[in-house]
Design a protein around this motif. Structure first.
Motif, PDB file in Angstrom:
ATOM      1  N   LEU A   1       0.838  -1.190   0.000  1.00 32.49           N
ATOM      2  CA  LEU A   1       0.000   0.000   0.000  1.00 32.49           C
ATOM      3  C   LEU A   1       0.882   1.252   0.000  1.00 32.49           C
ATOM      4  O   LEU A   1       1.953   1.258   0.613  1.00 32.49           O
ATOM      5  CB  LEU A   1      -0.902   0.026   1.240  1.00 32.49           C
ATOM      6  CG  LEU A   1      -1.901  -1.108   1.399  1.00 32.49           C
ATOM      7  CD1 LEU A   1      -2.688  -0.932   2.697  1.00 32.49           C
ATOM      8  CD2 LEU A   1      -2.840  -1.193   0.216  1.00 32.49           C
ATOM      9  N   PRO A   2       0.424   2.337  -0.626  1.00 35.91           N
ATOM     10  CA  PRO A   2       1.173   3.594  -0.514  1.00 35.91           C
ATOM     11  C   PRO A   2       1.101   4.136   0.907  1.00 35.91           C
ATOM     12  O   PRO A   2       0.058   4.040   1.564  1.00 35.91           O
ATOM     13  CB  PRO A   2       0.459   4.522  -1.500  1.00 35.91           C
ATOM     14  CG  PRO A   2      -0.880   3.920  -1.724  1.00 35.91           C
ATOM     15  CD  PRO A   2      -0.751   2.445  -1.514  1.00 35.91           C
ATOM     16  N   VAL A   3       2.212   4.689   1.391  1.00 37.26           N
ATOM     17  CA  VAL A   3       2.306   5.185   2.762  1.00 37.26           C
ATOM     18  C   VAL A   3       2.901   6.579   2.737  1.00 37.26           C
ATOM     19  O   VAL A   3       3.875   6.844   2.025  1.00 37.26           O
ATOM     20  CB  VAL A   3       3.182   4.265   3.647  1.00 37.26           C
ATOM     21  CG1 VAL A   3       3.201   4.772   5.083  1.00 37.26           C
ATOM     22  CG2 VAL A   3       2.692   2.817   3.590  1.00 37.26           C
ATOM     23  N   ARG A   4       2.318   7.496   3.524  1.00 39.01           N
ATOM     24  CA  ARG A   4       2.881   8.820   3.717  1.00 39.01           C
ATOM     25  C   ARG A   4       3.159   9.046   5.191  1.00 39.01           C
ATOM     26  O   ARG A   4       2.479   8.478   6.058  1.00 39.01           O
ATOM     27  CB  ARG A   4       1.935   9.905   3.178  1.00 39.01           C
ATOM     28  CG  ARG A   4       1.798   9.888   1.656  1.00 39.01           C
ATOM     29  CD  ARG A   4       3.113  10.153   0.926  1.00 39.01           C
ATOM     30  NE  ARG A   4       3.712  11.415   1.295  1.00 39.01           N
ATOM     31  CZ  ARG A   4       3.622  12.519   0.555  1.00 39.01           C
ATOM     32  NH1 ARG A   4       2.947  12.506  -0.583  1.00 39.01           N
ATOM     33  NH2 ARG A   4       4.221  13.627   0.942  1.00 39.01           N
TER      34      ARG A   4
ATOM     35  N   GLY B   1       3.948  17.873   2.789  1.00 40.22           N
ATOM     36  CA  GLY B   1       3.710  17.451   1.424  1.00 40.22           C
ATOM     37  C   GLY B   1       2.243  17.282   1.110  1.00 40.22           C
ATOM     38  O   GLY B   1       1.364  17.531   1.948  1.00 40.22           O
ATOM     39  N   VAL B   2       1.989  16.826  -0.108  1.00 42.50           N
ATOM     40  CA  VAL B   2       0.642  16.731  -0.670  1.00 42.50           C
ATOM     41  C   VAL B   2       0.465  15.360  -1.315  1.00 42.50           C
ATOM     42  O   VAL B   2       1.408  14.825  -1.911  1.00 42.50           O
ATOM     43  CB  VAL B   2       0.419  17.829  -1.737  1.00 42.50           C
ATOM     44  CG1 VAL B   2      -0.956  17.714  -2.364  1.00 42.50           C
ATOM     45  CG2 VAL B   2       0.637  19.213  -1.148  1.00 42.50           C
ATOM     46  N   HIS B   3      -0.729  14.798  -1.171  1.00 43.09           N
ATOM     47  CA  HIS B   3      -1.052  13.536  -1.838  1.00 43.09           C
ATOM     48  C   HIS B   3      -2.542  13.536  -2.138  1.00 43.09           C
ATOM     49  O   HIS B   3      -3.361  13.711  -1.230  1.00 43.09           O
ATOM     50  CB  HIS B   3      -0.681  12.344  -0.948  1.00 43.09           C
ATOM     51  CG  HIS B   3      -0.925  11.008  -1.591  1.00 43.09           C
ATOM     52  ND1 HIS B   3       0.083  10.294  -2.203  1.00 43.09           N
ATOM     53  CD2 HIS B   3      -2.049  10.262  -1.704  1.00 43.09           C
ATOM     54  CE1 HIS B   3      -0.414   9.162  -2.665  1.00 43.09           C
ATOM     55  NE2 HIS B   3      -1.708   9.113  -2.378  1.00 43.09           N
ATOM     56  N   ASP B   4      -2.910  13.327  -3.388  1.00 45.58           N
ATOM     57  CA  ASP B   4      -4.315  13.330  -3.774  1.00 45.58           C
ATOM     58  C   ASP B   4      -4.926  11.943  -3.645  1.00 45.58           C
ATOM     59  O   ASP B   4      -4.309  10.941  -4.035  1.00 45.58           O
ATOM     60  CB  ASP B   4      -4.471  13.831  -5.209  1.00 45.58           C
ATOM     61  CG  ASP B   4      -4.272  15.327  -5.328  1.00 45.58           C
ATOM     62  OD1 ASP B   4      -4.711  16.057  -4.414  1.00 45.58           O
ATOM     63  OD2 ASP B   4      -3.674  15.771  -6.327  1.00 45.58           O
TER      64      ASP B   4
ATOM     65  N   ARG C   1      -7.682  16.032  -1.166  1.00 49.16           N
ATOM     66  CA  ARG C   1      -6.241  16.278  -1.185  1.00 49.16           C
ATOM     67  C   ARG C   1      -5.704  16.220   0.236  1.00 49.16           C
ATOM     68  O   ARG C   1      -6.134  16.993   1.117  1.00 49.16           O
ATOM     69  CB  ARG C   1      -5.948  17.632  -1.826  1.00 49.16           C
ATOM     70  CG  ARG C   1      -4.489  18.044  -1.768  1.00 49.16           C
ATOM     71  CD  ARG C   1      -4.163  19.163  -2.738  1.00 49.16           C
ATOM     72  NE  ARG C   1      -4.155  18.660  -4.109  1.00 49.16           N
ATOM     73  CZ  ARG C   1      -3.796  19.405  -5.166  1.00 49.16           C
ATOM     74  NH1 ARG C   1      -3.433  20.681  -4.997  1.00 49.16           N
ATOM     75  NH2 ARG C   1      -3.794  18.890  -6.380  1.00 49.16           N
ATOM     76  N   CYS C   2      -4.765  15.328   0.486  1.00 48.17           N
ATOM     77  CA  CYS C   2      -4.151  15.166   1.808  1.00 48.17           C
ATOM     78  C   CYS C   2      -2.972  16.121   1.940  1.00 48.17           C
ATOM     79  O   CYS C   2      -2.120  16.206   1.046  1.00 48.17           O
ATOM     80  CB  CYS C   2      -3.669  13.733   2.005  1.00 48.17           C
ATOM     81  SG  CYS C   2      -4.962  12.487   1.899  1.00 48.17           S
TER      82      CYS C   2
ATOM     83  N   PHE D   1     -10.020  18.943   1.540  1.00 49.73           N
ATOM     84  CA  PHE D   1      -8.715  18.617   2.081  1.00 49.73           C
ATOM     85  C   PHE D   1      -8.857  17.705   3.297  1.00 49.73           C
ATOM     86  O   PHE D   1      -9.834  17.779   4.046  1.00 49.73           O
ATOM     87  CB  PHE D   1      -7.978  19.888   2.519  1.00 49.73           C
ATOM     88  CG  PHE D   1      -7.519  20.760   1.392  1.00 49.73           C
ATOM     89  CD1 PHE D   1      -6.297  20.547   0.775  1.00 49.73           C
ATOM     90  CD2 PHE D   1      -8.305  21.812   0.949  1.00 49.73           C
ATOM     91  CE1 PHE D   1      -5.871  21.356  -0.264  1.00 49.73           C
ATOM     92  CE2 PHE D   1      -7.896  22.629  -0.087  1.00 49.73           C
ATOM     93  CZ  PHE D   1      -6.670  22.405  -0.701  1.00 49.73           C
ATOM     94  N   LEU D   2      -7.837  16.877   3.497  1.00 52.59           N
ATOM     95  CA  LEU D   2      -7.654  16.109   4.726  1.00 52.59           C
ATOM     96  C   LEU D   2      -6.307  16.521   5.294  1.00 52.59           C
ATOM     97  O   LEU D   2      -5.292  16.483   4.581  1.00 52.59           O
ATOM     98  CB  LEU D   2      -7.657  14.606   4.444  1.00 52.59           C
ATOM     99  CG  LEU D   2      -8.852  14.060   3.654  1.00 52.59           C
ATOM    100  CD1 LEU D   2      -8.617  12.598   3.286  1.00 52.59           C
ATOM    101  CD2 LEU D   2     -10.126  14.213   4.450  1.00 52.59           C
ATOM    102  N   LEU D   3      -6.274  16.930   6.570  1.00 51.74           N
ATOM    103  CA  LEU D   3      -5.028  17.375   7.204  1.00 51.74           C
ATOM    104  C   LEU D   3      -4.526  16.303   8.162  1.00 51.74           C
ATOM    105  O   LEU D   3      -5.314  15.744   8.935  1.00 51.74           O
ATOM    106  CB  LEU D   3      -5.250  18.680   7.971  1.00 51.74           C
ATOM    107  CG  LEU D   3      -5.070  20.002   7.214  1.00 51.74           C
ATOM    108  CD1 LEU D   3      -5.895  20.038   5.940  1.00 51.74           C
ATOM    109  CD2 LEU D   3      -5.399  21.175   8.109  1.00 51.74           C
TER     110      LEU D   3
END
Length: 274
Positions: free
Chosen positions: A71-74, A102-105, A110-111, A145-147
């Protein structure tokens, strides 16, 4: 859309423990449990304290482990992390000012990943440079947005925790308030407690970490309180007009009773077997 929220993994050297628990082993258990039940999650976010002492070796191990994960992880950093050591391993996660932002859609919005760490203190800070970065990101997109952040952006009314919250939380909340129509949810960690509420009209939530747990001991005004409550991670579901947040206590090892099982059949007014 589904998202996984982990926090406060507190990685240590192999074999080292915190509160009698092995952070690496418990993080591995969390990854396995989450993948088994939620392999369809779009994203996993870990909101800091990635390392307990900010050691580069912990970040190297984490990078290798996450590179293998399907899974992608930030990542966000927290008060136990060391920014320079982290960025030496994850240099692509730096913003223009050298903060871990950073940013991730995603399908749910948008996170934005925020850096609330401040050197040599467990309290959080969100300085003018970081506020400017957030303001610019919120201005360049219609949302939602999600923060994601480490420190609690509002008082939790447990004195020892509020002493190490995001200390400049008022300017942060003002910025959130000006953009509340765009922000669906704020996720944080740091407190090692299941928490929910709102910031400037925006819903927020937090959870226990993947290793050691706090306890809301309101009578203690100076010292942090710990407990042996189960380790956990979060699962978040997004619909067009709702957000549902679960805290999965994967560290619980007792029985789980299913409706219709013999235990449940005995729960009636005649026997009241419990």
């Amino acid at each position: 859309m589904k998202l996984l929220h982990l926090s406060d993994i507190h990685l240590t050297a192999p074999g080292s423990t915190i509160g009698g628990r092995d952070p690496r082993a418990n993080f591995e258990r969390a990854l396995a449990h989450a993948l088994k039940d939620h392999h369809d999650a779009e994203l996993m976010v870990i909101t800091g304290d990635l390392s307990d002492w900010g050691d580069a070796a912990d970040y190297h191990w984490l990078k290798q482990r996450l590179d293998e994960y399907p899974l992608p992880v930030r990542l966000c950093i927290g008060n136990h992390d060391r920014r320079a050591a982290f960025l030496s391993v994850f240099p692509d996660l730096s913003d223009d000012n050298g903060f871990v932002q950073g940013v991730h859609d995603t399908a749910a919005g948008r996170c934005l990943f925020l850096d609330t760490a401040h050197p040599e203190t467990h309290a959080g800070r969100y300085c003018d440079d970081r506020l400017g970065w957030l303001d610019a990101r919120l201005a360049e997109h219609d949302g939602p947005f999600l923060l994601f952040m480490h420190h609690n952006p509002m008082p939790v009314h447990l004195a020892p925790l509020d002493q190490i919250r995001l200390l400049d939380d008022a300017p942060f909340r003002r910025l959130v308030g000006r953009n509340r129509s765009k922000i669906r949810h704020v996720f944080f960690g740091h407190c090692h407690l299941p928490l929910a509420g709102s910031v400037a009209g925006v819903p927020v939530s937090s959870l226990r970490g993947t290793n050691h747990a706090s306890y809301p001991l309101f009578s203690e005004t100076r010292l942090l309180s710990a407990s042996d409550l189960p380790q956990s991670y979060g699962v978040v579901f997004f619909g067009e007009d709702y957000v549902t947040v679960h805290m999965v206590e994967y560290g619980y090892d007792g029985p789980i009773r299913i409706e219709g099982s013999p235990d449940y059949q005995a729960w009636d007014r005649e026997t009241m077997v419990r």
